[in-house]
Structure formats: C-alpha cells, structure tokens
Design a protein around this motif. Structure first.
Motif, PDB file in Angstrom:
ATOM      1  N   THR A  52       0.850  -1.180   0.000  1.00  0.00           N
ATOM      2  CA  THR A  52       0.000   0.000   0.000  1.00  0.00           C
ATOM      3  C   THR A  52       0.893   1.239   0.000  1.00  0.00           C
ATOM      4  O   THR A  52       2.123   1.133   0.068  1.00  0.00           O
ATOM      5  N   GLN A  53       0.263   2.402  -0.059  1.00  0.00           N
ATOM      6  CA  GLN A  53       1.003   3.662  -0.155  1.00  0.00           C
ATOM      7  C   GLN A  53       2.027   3.812   0.961  1.00  0.00           C
ATOM      8  O   GLN A  53       1.750   3.573   2.119  1.00  0.00           O
ATOM      9  N   ARG A  54       3.247   4.205   0.559  1.00  0.00           N
ATOM     10  CA  ARG A  54       4.396   4.442   1.448  1.00  0.00           C
ATOM     11  C   ARG A  54       4.745   3.238   2.318  1.00  0.00           C
ATOM     12  O   ARG A  54       5.193   3.377   3.452  1.00  0.00           O
ATOM     13  N   ARG A  55       4.592   2.045   1.753  1.00  0.00           N
ATOM     14  CA  ARG A  55       4.914   0.814   2.477  1.00  0.00           C
ATOM     15  C   ARG A  55       5.861  -0.033   1.641  1.00  0.00           C
ATOM     16  O   ARG A  55       6.010   0.157   0.443  1.00  0.00           O
ATOM     17  N   ILE A  56       6.473  -1.004   2.302  1.00  0.00           N
ATOM     18  CA  ILE A  56       7.313  -1.991   1.643  1.00  0.00           C
ATOM     19  C   ILE A  56       6.900  -3.359   2.176  1.00  0.00           C
ATOM     20  O   ILE A  56       6.648  -3.518   3.375  1.00  0.00           O
ATOM     21  N   VAL A  57       6.774  -4.310   1.267  1.00  0.00           N
ATOM     22  CA  VAL A  57       6.441  -5.684   1.629  1.00  0.00           C
ATOM     23  C   VAL A  57       7.714  -6.501   1.415  1.00  0.00           C
ATOM     24  O   VAL A  57       8.268  -6.502   0.320  1.00  0.00           O
ATOM     25  N   GLU A  58       8.178  -7.152   2.478  1.00  0.00           N
ATOM     26  CA  GLU A  58       9.416  -7.922   2.386  1.00  0.00           C
ATOM     27  C   GLU A  58       9.131  -9.408   2.527  1.00  0.00           C
ATOM     28  O   GLU A  58       8.240  -9.813   3.268  1.00  0.00           O
ATOM     29  N   PRO A 135       8.764   0.024  11.270  1.00  0.00           N
ATOM     30  CA  PRO A 135       9.161  -0.971  10.272  1.00  0.00           C
ATOM     31  C   PRO A 135       8.043  -1.221   9.254  1.00  0.00           C
ATOM     32  O   PRO A 135       6.866  -1.258   9.599  1.00  0.00           O
ATOM     33  N   GLY A 136       8.455  -1.355   7.992  1.00  0.00           N
ATOM     34  CA  GLY A 136       7.518  -1.574   6.910  1.00  0.00           C
ATOM     35  C   GLY A 136       7.129  -0.298   6.185  1.00  0.00           C
ATOM     36  O   GLY A 136       6.493  -0.345   5.142  1.00  0.00           O
ATOM     37  N   GLU A 137       7.504   0.853   6.738  1.00  0.00           N
ATOM     38  CA  GLU A 137       7.208   2.121   6.068  1.00  0.00           C
ATOM     39  C   GLU A 137       8.344   2.486   5.135  1.00  0.00           C
ATOM     40  O   GLU A 137       9.503   2.200   5.406  1.00  0.00           O
TER      41      GLU A 137
END
Length: 187
Positions: A52-58, A135-137
């Motif tokens: 989603t917006q301004r997020r990172i999926v690792e 974390p995740g942002e």
C-alpha cells in the motif's frame, strides 16, 4: 551488469553503523497498479503482494516497495533482476507498463544501531519518531540535497537507496551524521 558495488562495502562506525551493502538487484515497474494484472504480475515475479502507499512488503526472496501511485521498486538478488523484468514483461503483455533493471544505477546502504533514527533525522525532512515511522514504512525523500529512499527493517535498522552517482556523498553525510556526540534527541 556491474560486478563491483559503488563503494565496495565501505563502513563507518559512530553512534550508529553505516555500511554499503554491495550489489542489490532492483527493478522499477511503472504501471497502473490498481489493476488485477499488475498485482498478478508482481506476485508472479516476486511471490509478494503489492504494498500500500508508502509501504514496503518484504519476503525471503526480496521486497516490493511503493514509490508512487504508478511505480514500484522491486528488490531481488542482483543476478535475478533480468529474470524479474522478463517475468513482469511476460505477465503484463498488452498492458501499458515499463519494467527496467536499475540495479547498476543504484547504491544500497544500511544504517543500524540504537540511534539509527537520529542519523537519518538530521538529513531527511521526515518525522522519524517511534510511533510515527515504523518498520515496513517507506519514504522517498531527499537526504541532504540528493534524492534517496529508505525504510525500516527493524526497530534500530534502516535500508537506504540512492543513485550510484552520489553514493560517495551519501555515505559521507551518513558517516558524519553518525559521528559520536552528534545525537540530536528526536525522542
């Protein structure tokens, strides 16, 4: 593809550690991210969902970072970036998109330690207080006067990317910002 990273593993130690992480596969995908085809293509290429917006999926094999409403940055093994592009292109045949291996145009850094937030807070116009940035942002911003993007991988750990052409400058300002005695108290 490059065989040598921008700064060949440079490190600096202060109240936080700054290190260049070496070669990292990076793919930029520009597309209409609201379509099921885009989500399916990213899933096929990475095994991960769209962030989603301004997020990172690792995940275990890499990450997918939101860069703009029509742009993602996909992180993968350096030697897998071309295969990732090929998968995206195959999955998005007929859809307006651009998938490009940008691995050799970027540098990749870690900023780690109890004061990692402070190192970046002195350089970027981002509210990095706990509870605000977690974390995740993901933030795409300026670091001093150059474009950069960073995200938290843990409570005291950030990853940062910038253009390879400014890697030395970015490393140097991070190292100076991390020097002992330079804490600014953002808490």
């Amino acid at each position: 593809m490059s065989k040598v990273s921008a700064l060949m593993g440079a490190t600096a130690q202060g109240f936080a550690e700054v290190k260049e992480l070496g070669l990292q596969g990076m793919v930029t995908l520009k597309a209409d991210l609201s379509t099921p085809e885009a989500a399916k293509a990213v899933q096929a290429a990475t095994g991960l969902a769209l962030p989603t917006q301004r997020r990172i999926v690792e995940g275990e094999s890499g990450a997918v970072a939101w860069m703009a409403r029509d742009e993602l940055l996909i992180l993968c093994a350096h030697d897998q970036a071309d295969a990732c592009v090929a998968t995206l292109n195959s999955q998005l045949t007929g859809a307006h998109h651009l998938a490009v291996n940008v691995s050799d145009a970027r540098a990749f850094f870690a900023v780690e330690g109890a004061c990692a937030r402070e190192v970046l807070a002195k350089l970027a116009p981002v509210d990095l207080r706990p509870g605000v940035f977690e974390p995740g942002e993901m933030r795409r911003t300026r670091l001093a006067q150059v474009p950069a993007a960073f995200w938290m991988t843990g409570p005291d750990s950030f990853r940062l990317i910038c253009f390879r052409s400014v890697a030395r400058y970015v490393f140097d300002i991070l190292a100076v910002s991390a020097k002992e005695g330079g804490a600014v108290g953002i808490y």
